[in-house]
Design an enzyme around this catalytic site. Structure first.
Site: not given
Length: 723
Positions: A408, A523, A482, A480, A451-453, A476
């Site tokens: 990302e 975060h 997903p 993680i 935007l998809a881990e 970040f």
């Protein structure tokens, strides 16, 4: 009369346009071979000679059609557990499948590690699957992307004399197609939809086969899929070829899949064939479908049995008479019986084989060859961890054309032309660690993911299977999760479950940790112990710039999957800056570093706690004379037990400190091992210093209390030294 006329037309089509007489006979033989293999396994399960059985019954026509429409060893295949008939059509043998059923040492798919129906063959390009549903859709996307990459960059496919990794020449074809199949129940999984997005956007040559037998175990399709039909839901994806077919009709299935394969092979995009099949047997032998399906429903399915329908077609069109069918079936029965007998007599695995292929045996990151020294240079400027990670990525990408970087926001800019003429500065990651990579190496090698881990990690697995070296970024650590499914059930076990036939040596770079002042819950997370608990993946976490470049280069050059944890607070800290050590500086995994020698107390730590522990140790020595030996583990899995043992035997007192929560944290395992193996060397209890059992709060006054601070470490060192 109308039915008879239709039959004649169909027979002529079979003979003239689609399948020859010999192909039709082989089609039926493969279907019958698959069904009889299922039946023999069921018998062996009843005899307690195998331990699990799940069948392909009812799917045979659709899957033999797919196998006959594609090219084994040329195209690539990511099947699921119903795909027995496909694999037989591609060249997998009943003997191979029976060896897996009994869990034999000679099982060519896994050496007795996988359940039956987990097909694997490097020769046929059948990639090892897991029992997880829909995860392989993303692997197929990555595989197709890798095939396209090698087509555009053929020089990357050939192993050169200067290759330093366990590379092999990569076979690829410009018109290859990647096959992936799932049941209709699996279309509910997010990874299926994520894969459709990327396949559609990239116009990738992927053939999806949805094998819709109406049930996900006991859940009927209408309870699983809105409207009861997945074809209606996906119809608006651009660049796709869609088709729906009666998957119990062999000729219709073959015609439909041939068209779909041709569409993919032409480069126009992906295709999805939705085949309506039946499930005449229960989901697996472990359950009884009569508990939730009526006798009338089961009878209706039996009337659509593809075996019976194909046999009637052969007889009606005069392709075989009853004697010919009986002879063919007798031959198949004998083949299945012989394979089963041989498998039951085959040797079972031995306990000494358990750890084989858990990690690379060719190029492990623990190899002593990675212990190198910095190269002398006129450039003495000290650089931050962020600077040297960026430098390492550029060094390695210049050296190795197989490295691709995505995640990302890692690209400088996505829209074509934005970077030309300096119109925009370029992003290069939220922390700027990939800045300039896309500008130098192009969008084929550096790009932004959705935007998809799970999409990031799943695609990387498929790319690595094909021979690329993906270095991906999860923006970040807090996000993680997903990707956890892909990491735990796919990435970590690819080499082990296939008994070394396939591997996925990717590098996952992940910013981690707190001490940010305002990072808050999402975060500031740590959670490294969750991943060090996963066999098959290496986990490292540098605390300074020199270690970061050395460990990252080893991660990229080794042949294992690596989770590379980068503490955000340390990216641009004054502490730990270093001069560039040269393009070949590497550090082996599993080797700790003594940051401060001492004789009174051992402190074991890593990451952002290292500078805090050093601050406390220096203050303690200045004020009390207590001499702390501070060890930076650097590598969390594996960790350096020799260094730990040597230090504890010297000081007889030990503290394990880490930023993550105290309970069930990383330090607990080390403390337990010290207690078990070094008890007689201890003059004080093993002490742990860590965060509160809480997430990190936003307000700095709370964050300071939650996370371990230098004063907490100072107090613990003093108490243990005086115990």
């Amino acid at each position: 009369m109308a039915e008879k006329a239709q039959s004649v037309v169909r027979g002529r089509e079979v003979e003239k346009n689609l399948l020859s007489r010999e192909q039709m006979i082989e089609f039926y033989r493969l279907m019958y071979l698959s069904r009889r293999t299922d039946d023999r396994e069921i018998m062996l399960k009843r005899q307690q000679k195998i331990f699990f059985q799940i069948s392909c019954a009812g799917h045979e026509a659709l899957l033999v059609a797919a196998g006959m429409a594609m090219r084994p060893g040329y195209d690539w295949f990511f099947p699921y557990y119903r795909d027995r008939a496909l694999c037989l059509a591609l060249g997998n043998t009943v003997a191979d499948q029976m060896l897996q059923a009994v869990g034999a040492a000679s099982d060519p798919a896994s050496g007795g590690r996988q359940m039956p129906s987990h097909w694997t063959s490097p020769k046929l390009n059948i990639v090892s699957p897991s029992s997880s549903t829909a995860t392989q859709c993303l692997h197929a996307v990555g595989c197709a992307e890798a095939g396209r990459y090698f087509t555009r960059h053929p020089s990357a496919a050939t192993k050169s004399e200067t290759d330093y990794r366990a590379y092999k020449d990569v076979k690829f074809h410009g018109d290859e197609v990647t096959y992936v199949s799932i049941g209709e129940g699996s279309t509910s999984q997010g990874e299926f939809w994520e894969s459709l997005n990327t396949a559609s956007n990239g116009k990738l040559p992927i053939l999806y086969i949805v094998e819709d037998n109406g049930y996900a175990i006991s859940t009927p399709v209408e309870a699983n899929t809105p409207g009861g039909n997945i074809s209606r839901l996906i119809a608006n994806f651009p660049n796709f070829h869609f088709a729906e077919v009666d998957g119990t009709d062999a000729v219709a299935s073959y015609r439909t899949i041939v068209e779909a394969v041709e569409y993919c092979r032409s480069g126009r995009g992906p295709a999805l064939v939705h085949g309506h099949v039946i499930r005449p047997y229960s989901h697996s032998f472990s359950e009884d479908e009569r508990d939730y399906r009526s006798a009338e429903e089961l009878e209706a399915d039996a009337l659509r049995d593809p075996i019976a329908k194909m046999q009637v077609l052969l007889l009606r069109e005069g392709i075989l008479d009853q004697a010919g069918i009986d002879e063919l079936e007798a031959s198949v029965n004998a083949e299945v019986q012989a394979a089963a007998d041989a498998a039951v007599a085959a040797a079972l695995p031995v306990a000494s084989s358990i750890l084989k292929n858990q990690y690379s045996e060719d190029l492990s990151p623990t190899d002593p060859r990675y212990a190198t020294e910095p190269t002398a240079s006129d450039d003495k400027n000290e650089r931050t961890m962020a600077d040297l990670i960026n430098t390492c990525l550029k060094d390695e990408m210049r050296r190795d054309e197989r490295i691709v970087v995505f995640g990302e926001d890692v690209a400088d800019a996505t829209r074509e032309g934005a970077l030309k003429g300096g119109k925009v500065k370029g992003k290069g990651g939220v922390f700027k660690l990939t800045a300039g990579l896309q500008t130098e190496f192009g969008s084929d090698r550096v790009w932004n993911s959705p935007l998809a881990e799970a999409n990031i990690v799943g695609r990387a697995i498929g790319m690595a299977v094909r021979g690329l070296k993906p270095v991906v970024e999860i923006q970040f650590f807090d996000y993680i999760w997903p990707a956890m499914h892909q990491m735990r059930n796919e990435l970590s076990v690819m080499r082990w479950r296939s008994n070394g036939a396939f591997s996925s040596p990717i590098v996952m770079r992940v910013p981690i940790g707190g001490y940010l002042t305002g990072g808050s819950i999402y975060h500031s997370q740590s959670g490294e112990s969750i991943f060090t608990h996963t066999p098959g993946v290496r986990v490292v976490m540098p605390s300074n710039a020199l270690d970061a470049i050395g460990l990252l280069r080893t991660a990229i050059r080794c042949d294992d999957p690596v989770l590379f944890l980068e503490h955000k607070r340390l990216y641009r800290e004054t502490f730990g800056r270093a001069a560039y050590p040269g393009p070949d500086y590497t550090i082996p995994f599993g080797k700790a570093k003594i940051v401060r020698p001492g004789k009174d107390v051992t402190v074991l730590t890593y990451g952002a706690v290292v500078p805090r522990a050093l601050q406390a140790a220096v203050k303690l020595h200045r004020e009390t004379g207590i001499d702390v030996e501070l060890i930076d583990l650097r590598s969390l899995s594996p960790f350096d037990w020799d260094a730990i043992s040597t230090s504890v035997k010297k000081t007889n007192r030990v503290i394990v400190a880490h930023e993550d929560m105290l309970s069930w944290g990383y330090g607990a395992e080390i403390a337990a091992k010290i207690g078990e193996e070094l008890f007689h060397d201890l003059d004080a209890p093993v002490r742990r210093v860590a965060a509160m059992d809480s997430f990190v709060a936003y307000a700095p006054v709370l964050e300071d209390v939650i996370l371990p601070q230098p004063e907490d470490l100072y107090k613990a060192m003093l108490e243990i030294a005086r115990f």
